[in-house]
Write a protein that holds these residues in place. Structure first.
Motif, PDB file in Angstrom:
ATOM      1  N   ASN A 164      42.995  39.801  29.163  1.00 48.39           N
ATOM      2  CA  ASN A 164      42.618  39.954  30.562  1.00 48.39           C
ATOM      3  C   ASN A 164      43.137  38.804  31.423  1.00 48.39           C
ATOM      4  O   ASN A 164      42.915  38.799  32.637  1.00 48.39           O
ATOM      5  CB  ASN A 164      41.089  40.035  30.697  1.00 48.39           C
ATOM      6  N   LEU A 165      43.798  37.836  30.788  1.00 46.44           N
ATOM      7  CA  LEU A 165      44.395  36.720  31.510  1.00 46.44           C
ATOM      8  C   LEU A 165      45.875  36.644  31.173  1.00 46.44           C
ATOM      9  O   LEU A 165      46.261  36.852  30.021  1.00 46.44           O
ATOM     10  CB  LEU A 165      43.712  35.398  31.132  1.00 46.44           C
ATOM     11  N   PRO A 166      46.721  36.319  32.163  1.00 45.65           N
ATOM     12  CA  PRO A 166      48.161  36.210  31.913  1.00 45.65           C
ATOM     13  C   PRO A 166      48.510  34.921  31.183  1.00 45.65           C
ATOM     14  O   PRO A 166      47.657  34.039  31.001  1.00 45.65           O
ATOM     15  CB  PRO A 166      48.756  36.224  33.331  1.00 45.65           C
ATOM     16  N   ASP A 167      49.776  34.791  30.788  1.00 46.47           N
ATOM     17  CA  ASP A 167      50.232  33.581  30.102  1.00 46.47           C
ATOM     18  C   ASP A 167      50.073  32.352  30.991  1.00 46.47           C
ATOM     19  O   ASP A 167      49.686  31.284  30.524  1.00 46.47           O
ATOM     20  CB  ASP A 167      51.705  33.710  29.695  1.00 46.47           C
ATOM     21  N   SER A 168      50.385  32.498  32.269  1.00 44.91           N
ATOM     22  CA  SER A 168      50.342  31.370  33.204  1.00 44.91           C
ATOM     23  C   SER A 168      49.341  31.651  34.315  1.00 44.91           C
ATOM     24  O   SER A 168      49.122  32.809  34.693  1.00 44.91           O
ATOM     25  CB  SER A 168      51.726  31.129  33.807  1.00 44.91           C
ATOM     26  N   PHE A 169      48.755  30.588  34.839  1.00 45.64           N
ATOM     27  CA  PHE A 169      47.740  30.751  35.891  1.00 45.64           C
ATOM     28  C   PHE A 169      47.597  29.435  36.644  1.00 45.64           C
ATOM     29  O   PHE A 169      48.020  28.372  36.173  1.00 45.64           O
ATOM     30  CB  PHE A 169      46.396  31.167  35.285  1.00 45.64           C
ATOM     31  N   SER A 170      46.970  29.496  37.793  1.00 50.21           N
ATOM     32  CA  SER A 170      46.706  28.301  38.597  1.00 50.21           C
ATOM     33  C   SER A 170      45.201  28.054  38.684  1.00 50.21           C
ATOM     34  O   SER A 170      44.397  28.938  38.371  1.00 50.21           O
ATOM     35  CB  SER A 170      47.275  28.470  40.008  1.00 50.21           C
ATOM     36  N   ASP A 171      44.843  26.866  39.160  1.00 52.68           N
ATOM     37  CA  ASP A 171      43.428  26.562  39.373  1.00 52.68           C
ATOM     38  C   ASP A 171      42.811  27.561  40.353  1.00 52.68           C
ATOM     39  O   ASP A 171      41.685  28.028  40.160  1.00 52.68           O
ATOM     40  CB  ASP A 171      43.270  25.145  39.936  1.00 52.68           C
ATOM     41  N   ARG A 172      43.559  27.876  41.391  1.00 60.92           N
ATOM     42  CA  ARG A 172      43.057  28.800  42.418  1.00 60.92           C
ATOM     43  C   ARG A 172      42.807  30.187  41.823  1.00 60.92           C
ATOM     44  O   ARG A 172      41.810  30.839  42.153  1.00 60.92           O
ATOM     45  CB  ARG A 172      44.065  28.887  43.565  1.00 60.92           C
ATOM     46  N   ASP A 173      43.702  30.634  40.926  1.00 66.97           N
ATOM     47  CA  ASP A 173      43.511  31.937  40.279  1.00 66.97           C
ATOM     48  C   ASP A 173      42.159  32.001  39.573  1.00 66.97           C
ATOM     49  O   ASP A 173      41.422  32.994  39.686  1.00 66.97           O
ATOM     50  CB  ASP A 173      44.623  32.195  39.256  1.00 66.97           C
ATOM     51  N   LEU A 174      41.856  30.929  38.828  1.00 68.55           N
ATOM     52  CA  LEU A 174      40.610  30.921  38.052  1.00 68.55           C
ATOM     53  C   LEU A 174      39.395  30.790  38.960  1.00 68.55           C
ATOM     54  O   LEU A 174      38.352  31.400  38.688  1.00 68.55           O
ATOM     55  CB  LEU A 174      40.635  29.792  37.030  1.00 68.55           C
ATOM     56  N   GLN A 175      39.488  29.985  40.001  1.00 67.70           N
ATOM     57  CA  GLN A 175      38.360  29.850  40.928  1.00 67.70           C
ATOM     58  C   GLN A 175      38.027  31.179  41.588  1.00 67.70           C
ATOM     59  O   GLN A 175      36.861  31.547  41.730  1.00 67.70           O
ATOM     60  CB  GLN A 175      38.680  28.800  41.995  1.00 67.70           C
ATOM     61  N   GLN A 176      39.048  31.914  41.977  1.00 71.22           N
ATOM     62  CA  GLN A 176      38.820  33.208  42.610  1.00 71.22           C
ATOM     63  C   GLN A 176      38.273  34.223  41.619  1.00 71.22           C
ATOM     64  O   GLN A 176      37.410  35.039  41.965  1.00 71.22           O
ATOM     65  CB  GLN A 176      40.122  33.720  43.230  1.00 71.22           C
ATOM     66  N   ARG A 177      38.752  34.159  40.396  1.00 69.87           N
ATOM     67  CA  ARG A 177      38.336  35.141  39.384  1.00 69.87           C
ATOM     68  C   ARG A 177      36.899  34.920  38.922  1.00 69.87           C
ATOM     69  O   ARG A 177      36.131  35.875  38.768  1.00 69.87           O
ATOM     70  CB  ARG A 177      39.279  35.090  38.182  1.00 69.87           C
ATOM     71  N   TYR A 178      36.528  33.642  38.702  1.00 64.62           N
ATOM     72  CA  TYR A 178      35.228  33.355  38.093  1.00 64.62           C
ATOM     73  C   TYR A 178      34.209  32.775  39.060  1.00 64.62           C
ATOM     74  O   TYR A 178      33.034  32.635  38.700  1.00 64.62           O
ATOM     75  CB  TYR A 178      35.411  32.397  36.909  1.00 64.62           C
ATOM     76  N   GLY A 179      34.635  32.421  40.270  1.00 72.45           N
ATOM     77  CA  GLY A 179      33.705  31.919  41.275  1.00 72.45           C
ATOM     78  C   GLY A 179      33.014  30.630  40.889  1.00 72.45           C
ATOM     79  O   GLY A 179      31.825  30.443  41.174  1.00 72.45           O
ATOM     80  N   VAL A 180      33.735  29.726  40.219  1.00 74.14           N
ATOM     81  CA  VAL A 180      33.149  28.463  39.761  1.00 74.14           C
ATOM     82  C   VAL A 180      33.548  27.328  40.696  1.00 74.14           C
ATOM     83  O   VAL A 180      34.491  27.441  41.487  1.00 74.14           O
ATOM     84  CB  VAL A 180      33.611  28.125  38.327  1.00 74.14           C
ATOM     85  N   THR A 181      32.832  26.231  40.599  1.00 72.65           N
ATOM     86  CA  THR A 181      33.133  25.059  41.412  1.00 72.65           C
ATOM     87  C   THR A 181      34.355  24.337  40.853  1.00 72.65           C
ATOM     88  O   THR A 181      34.734  24.520  39.690  1.00 72.65           O
ATOM     89  CB  THR A 181      31.951  24.083  41.425  1.00 72.65           C
ATOM     90  N   ARG A 182      34.949  23.479  41.686  1.00 71.80           N
ATOM     91  CA  ARG A 182      36.093  22.691  41.233  1.00 71.80           C
ATOM     92  C   ARG A 182      35.711  21.785  40.064  1.00 71.80           C
ATOM     93  O   ARG A 182      36.501  21.559  39.149  1.00 71.80           O
ATOM     94  CB  ARG A 182      36.628  21.848  42.390  1.00 71.80           C
TER      95      ARG A 182
END
Length: 298
Positions: free
Chosen positions: A111-129
């Protein structure tokens, strides 16, 4: 005043842990009638006893396991084909530990691609920095991800690459045979008996094909248990890190099609027998042969 009878909402870690325990029950890693000890489950899943206690309560509330007064929790007989309980995450705040396990599981399920950014994960999981930063540092320290040139991250060391698989098995042979010969090594007869029972049950009940997820879970438990016997935290951490790499790849075509699940279980049983006979030199020789055999297939 807060109502003392009001139960706190389950956290993501508690729900994820309950799902993992349920999955292992379905895979027969926890056999019917087995007492689900908080201490042993905490060791197995690498968490504290508090989330284990909460996860067991969730499963008992779903009538997936038995709760016995003054005795604890026990595995109920699960008919073949029983789906896992539908456990919903109610808490929106996710801790770094919860995000860590969620990322690994989502990657394993592709469900996750090979590459990703911090912003991708923040938007996907709604977590704090802060939570995201701690999780990425942990994944990077365990060599599961690496920084990309420029910005972002990528999952590291894909074991679908043939050379990476060969390097991994040669590395494991050096580490795991060494762990068996550590001067601090001390096996636990009850744990060995449990491993034997689960291996024999999987061989007996899997008349046809053995499910890849059942084999993978038991294979990880087997190698990590022996690493824990070494009494050396660095051997155990290394074996766990290798298993995490395999968990990231468990949905790949390679791991679904490995044809020697049954042979591997038999080889595990031979190693268990050598340890029950207190012959660690023979157990180490069998472990080297076992990993070499898998390397040839890989």
């Amino acid at each position: 005043m807060q109502n003392p009878n009001h139960d706190a909402r389950p956290t993501g870690l508690q729900v994820d842990l309950a799902r993992r325990i349920a999955s292992d029950i379905i895979s027969r890693l926890h056999m019917p009638g087995t007492h689900l000890s908080e201490e042993s489950l905490a060791r197995r899943y690498q968490v504290s006893r508090t989330p284990v206690r909460a996860a067991l309560k969730l499963l008992a509330a779903e009538q997936f396991i038995d709760s016995r007064a003054h005795s604890g929790y026990y595995v109920r007989p699960i008919p073949e084909g029983t789906p896992p309980p539908l456990l919903q995450l109610q808490s929106s705040a996710m801790t770094a530990d919860e995000l860590y396990f969620r990322l690994i599981e989502d990657r394993a399920e592709r469900n996750l691609p090979d590459s990703f950014s911090d912003r991708d994960l923040q938007q996907r999981y709604g977590v704090t920095r802060s939570v995201l930063s701690k999780t990425l540092v942990r994944l990077s320290a365990e060599a599961l991800i690496e920084k990309r040139k420029g910005h972002g991250w990528r999952f590291n060391h894909s074991l679908m690459e043939s050379e990476a698989r060969r390097e991994s098995y040669r590395f494991r042979a050096a580490v795991e045979c060494g762990a068996l010969l550590e001067p601090t090594f001390k096996s636990d007869p009850a744990a060995l008996q449990h491993l034997r029972a689960v291996h024999e049950a999987l061989l007996r009940d899997g008349d046809g094909d053995i499910a890849a997820n059942a084999f993978f879970a038991l294979n990880s438990e087997f190698h990590e248990t022996l690493g824990r016997f070494s009494g050396n935290r660095f051997f155990l951490q290394t074996i766990q890190q290798q298993n995490q790499l395999r968990r990231l790849e468990k949905q790949s075509a390679f791991y679904r099609s490995v044809p020697r699940f049954r042979e591997s279980l038999q080889e595990h049983l031979a190693i268990i027998q050598a340890l029950e006979d207190d012959d660690r030199d023979w157990a180490a020789a069998l472990m080297r042969r076992h990993l070499t055999q898998v390397l040839r297939v890989a």
